[in-house]
Design a protein around this motif. Structure first.
Motif, PDB file in Angstrom:
ATOM      1  N   ASN A   1     -40.793  37.929  18.532  1.00  0.00           N
ATOM      2  CA  ASN A   1     -40.359  37.384  17.247  1.00  0.00           C
ATOM      3  C   ASN A   1     -40.073  38.517  16.265  1.00  0.00           C
ATOM      4  N   SER A   2     -39.377  38.179  15.204  1.00  0.00           N
ATOM      5  CA  SER A   2     -39.058  39.159  14.153  1.00  0.00           C
ATOM      6  C   SER A   2     -38.485  40.434  14.755  1.00  0.00           C
ATOM      7  N   LEU A   3     -37.516  40.253  15.617  1.00  0.00           N
ATOM      8  CA  LEU A   3     -36.953  41.400  16.338  1.00  0.00           C
ATOM      9  C   LEU A   3     -36.232  42.354  15.394  1.00  0.00           C
ATOM     10  N   LYS A   4     -36.331  43.634  15.735  1.00  0.00           N
ATOM     11  CA  LYS A   4     -35.723  44.712  14.950  1.00  0.00           C
ATOM     12  C   LYS A   4     -34.738  45.481  15.831  1.00  0.00           C
ATOM     13  N   PRO A   5     -33.783  46.161  15.223  1.00  0.00           N
ATOM     14  CA  PRO A   5     -32.850  46.959  16.039  1.00  0.00           C
ATOM     15  C   PRO A   5     -33.566  47.959  16.951  1.00  0.00           C
ATOM     16  N   GLU A   6     -34.695  48.483  16.502  1.00  0.00           N
ATOM     17  CA  GLU A   6     -35.422  49.461  17.326  1.00  0.00           C
ATOM     18  C   GLU A   6     -36.118  48.830  18.533  1.00  0.00           C
ATOM     19  N   ASP A   7     -36.091  47.509  18.638  1.00  0.00           N
ATOM     20  CA  ASP A   7     -36.600  46.838  19.838  1.00  0.00           C
ATOM     21  C   ASP A   7     -35.556  46.815  20.955  1.00  0.00           C
ATOM     22  N   THR A   8     -34.348  47.256  20.659  1.00  0.00           N
ATOM     23  CA  THR A   8     -33.292  47.292  21.664  1.00  0.00           C
ATOM     24  C   THR A   8     -33.685  48.205  22.824  1.00  0.00           C
ATOM     25  N   ALA A   9     -33.675  47.655  24.035  1.00  0.00           N
ATOM     26  CA  ALA A   9     -34.110  48.393  25.219  1.00  0.00           C
ATOM     27  C   ALA A   9     -33.931  47.513  26.448  1.00  0.00           C
ATOM     28  N   VAL A  10     -34.100  48.123  27.600  1.00  0.00           N
ATOM     29  CA  VAL A  10     -34.263  47.363  28.830  1.00  0.00           C
ATOM     30  C   VAL A  10     -35.761  47.114  29.005  1.00  0.00           C
ATOM     31  N   TYR A  11     -36.113  45.862  29.207  1.00  0.00           N
ATOM     32  CA  TYR A  11     -37.512  45.466  29.335  1.00  0.00           C
ATOM     33  C   TYR A  11     -37.845  45.232  30.809  1.00  0.00           C
ATOM     34  N   TYR A  12     -38.976  45.809  31.234  1.00  0.00           N
ATOM     35  CA  TYR A  12     -39.388  45.746  32.630  1.00  0.00           C
ATOM     36  C   TYR A  12     -40.776  45.115  32.752  1.00  0.00           C
TER      37      TYR A  12
ATOM     38  N   PHE B   1     -49.589  46.941  39.270  1.00  0.00           N
ATOM     39  CA  PHE B   1     -50.028  47.950  40.221  1.00  0.00           C
ATOM     40  C   PHE B   1     -50.919  47.309  41.261  1.00  0.00           C
ATOM     41  N   ARG B   2     -50.693  47.675  42.510  1.00  0.00           N
ATOM     42  CA  ARG B   2     -51.614  47.318  43.583  1.00  0.00           C
ATOM     43  C   ARG B   2     -52.164  48.642  44.116  1.00  0.00           C
ATOM     44  N   GLY B   3     -53.393  48.963  43.725  1.00  0.00           N
ATOM     45  CA  GLY B   3     -53.908  50.284  44.039  1.00  0.00           C
ATOM     46  C   GLY B   3     -53.073  51.319  43.307  1.00  0.00           C
ATOM     47  N   PRO B   4     -52.656  52.382  44.010  1.00  0.00           N
ATOM     48  CA  PRO B   4     -51.875  53.438  43.357  1.00  0.00           C
ATOM     49  C   PRO B   4     -50.386  53.141  43.267  1.00  0.00           C
ATOM     50  N   THR B   5     -49.955  52.041  43.830  1.00  0.00           N
ATOM     51  CA  THR B   5     -48.527  51.749  43.919  1.00  0.00           C
ATOM     52  C   THR B   5     -48.095  50.838  42.786  1.00  0.00           C
ATOM     53  N   GLY B   6     -47.105  51.301  42.033  1.00  0.00           N
ATOM     54  CA  GLY B   6     -46.556  50.497  40.958  1.00  0.00           C
ATOM     55  C   GLY B   6     -45.337  49.733  41.413  1.00  0.00           C
ATOM     56  N   TYR B   7     -45.186  48.530  40.893  1.00  0.00           N
ATOM     57  CA  TYR B   7     -44.044  47.683  41.216  1.00  0.00           C
ATOM     58  C   TYR B   7     -43.324  47.319  39.925  1.00  0.00           C
ATOM     59  N   TRP B   8     -42.001  47.315  39.993  1.00  0.00           N
ATOM     60  CA  TRP B   8     -41.168  47.078  38.827  1.00  0.00           C
ATOM     61  C   TRP B   8     -40.088  46.068  39.159  1.00  0.00           C
ATOM     62  N   GLY B   9     -39.708  45.296  38.147  1.00  0.00           N
ATOM     63  CA  GLY B   9     -38.538  44.459  38.273  1.00  0.00           C
ATOM     64  C   GLY B   9     -37.281  45.265  38.000  1.00  0.00           C
ATOM     65  N   GLN B  10     -36.150  44.566  37.999  1.00  0.00           N
ATOM     66  CA  GLN B  10     -34.860  45.241  37.785  1.00  0.00           C
ATOM     67  C   GLN B  10     -34.577  45.455  36.307  1.00  0.00           C
ATOM     68  N   GLY B  11     -35.343  44.784  35.458  1.00  0.00           N
ATOM     69  CA  GLY B  11     -35.179  44.921  34.020  1.00  0.00           C
ATOM     70  C   GLY B  11     -34.232  43.888  33.442  1.00  0.00           C
ATOM     71  N   THR B  12     -34.425  43.609  32.161  1.00  0.00           N
ATOM     72  CA  THR B  12     -33.527  42.711  31.432  1.00  0.00           C
ATOM     73  C   THR B  12     -33.219  43.354  30.083  1.00  0.00           C
ATOM     74  N   GLN B  13     -31.937  43.357  29.730  1.00  0.00           N
ATOM     75  CA  GLN B  13     -31.487  44.043  28.512  1.00  0.00           C
ATOM     76  C   GLN B  13     -31.729  43.174  27.291  1.00  0.00           C
ATOM     77  N   VAL B  14     -32.341  43.757  26.279  1.00  0.00           N
ATOM     78  CA  VAL B  14     -32.501  43.126  24.975  1.00  0.00           C
ATOM     79  C   VAL B  14     -31.769  43.985  23.957  1.00  0.00           C
ATOM     80  N   THR B  15     -30.842  43.373  23.248  1.00  0.00           N
ATOM     81  CA  THR B  15     -30.078  44.073  22.221  1.00  0.00           C
ATOM     82  C   THR B  15     -30.241  43.336  20.902  1.00  0.00           C
ATOM     83  N   VAL B  16     -30.734  44.054  19.899  1.00  0.00           N
ATOM     84  CA  VAL B  16     -30.928  43.480  18.568  1.00  0.00           C
ATOM     85  C   VAL B  16     -29.914  44.131  17.629  1.00  0.00           C
ATOM     86  N   SER B  17     -28.953  43.336  17.214  1.00  0.00           N
ATOM     87  CA  SER B  17     -27.854  43.898  16.431  1.00  0.00           C
ATOM     88  C   SER B  17     -27.137  42.794  15.679  1.00  0.00           C
ATOM     89  N   THR B  18     -26.497  43.182  14.574  1.00  0.00           N
ATOM     90  CA  THR B  18     -25.643  42.248  13.850  1.00  0.00           C
ATOM     91  C   THR B  18     -24.241  42.254  14.458  1.00  0.00           C
TER      92      THR B  18
END
Length: 115
Positions: free
Chosen positions: A83-94, A98-115
């Motif tokens: 909520n109350s998103l700001k332009p500086e929140d613009t990023a790819v969100y992942y 972690f399962r033990g030492p192994t990290g798992y990541w999704g492909q990401g989803t783009q969030v763009t906050v702009s007029t």
């Protein structure tokens, strides 16, 4: 195998809201800590929010009071209400775990906050 699939990103005006989802599979979701990270262009990936197995939560100072992380163990899904998103929140969100030492990541989803 472990799979994390994010959705819900998009373009939103400053002050607006978005809800991200991350559907997990391939592991016992309820037993694992889940996290949301983000990466803006030219910047390092940063931890945004964490939710423990007991649903305790931790937030980065930059999003505290604006973002809410939650989980639905029956759907193996973690959410990020923004909520109350700001332009500086613009990023790819992942989504991450972690399962033990192994990290798992999704492909990401783009969030763009702009007029």
């Amino acid at each position: 195998q472990v799979q994390l699939v994010e959705s819900g990103g998009g373009l939103v005006q400053p002050g607006g809201s978005l809800r991200l989802s991350c559907a997990a599979s391939g592991f016992s979701f309820s037993l694992y800590v889940m996290r949301w990270y983000r990466q803006a262009p030219g910047k390092q990936r940063e931890l945004v929010a964490t939710i423990a197995t007991g649903s305790n939560t931790v937030y980065a100072d930059s999003v505290k009071g604006r973002f809410t992380i939650s989980r639905d163990n029956t759907k193996s899904t973690v959410y990020l209400q923004m909520n109350s998103l700001k332009p500086e929140d613009t990023a790819v969100y992942y989504c991450n775990t972690f399962r033990g030492p192994t990290g798992y990541w999704g492909q990401g989803t783009q969030v763009t906050v702009s007029t």
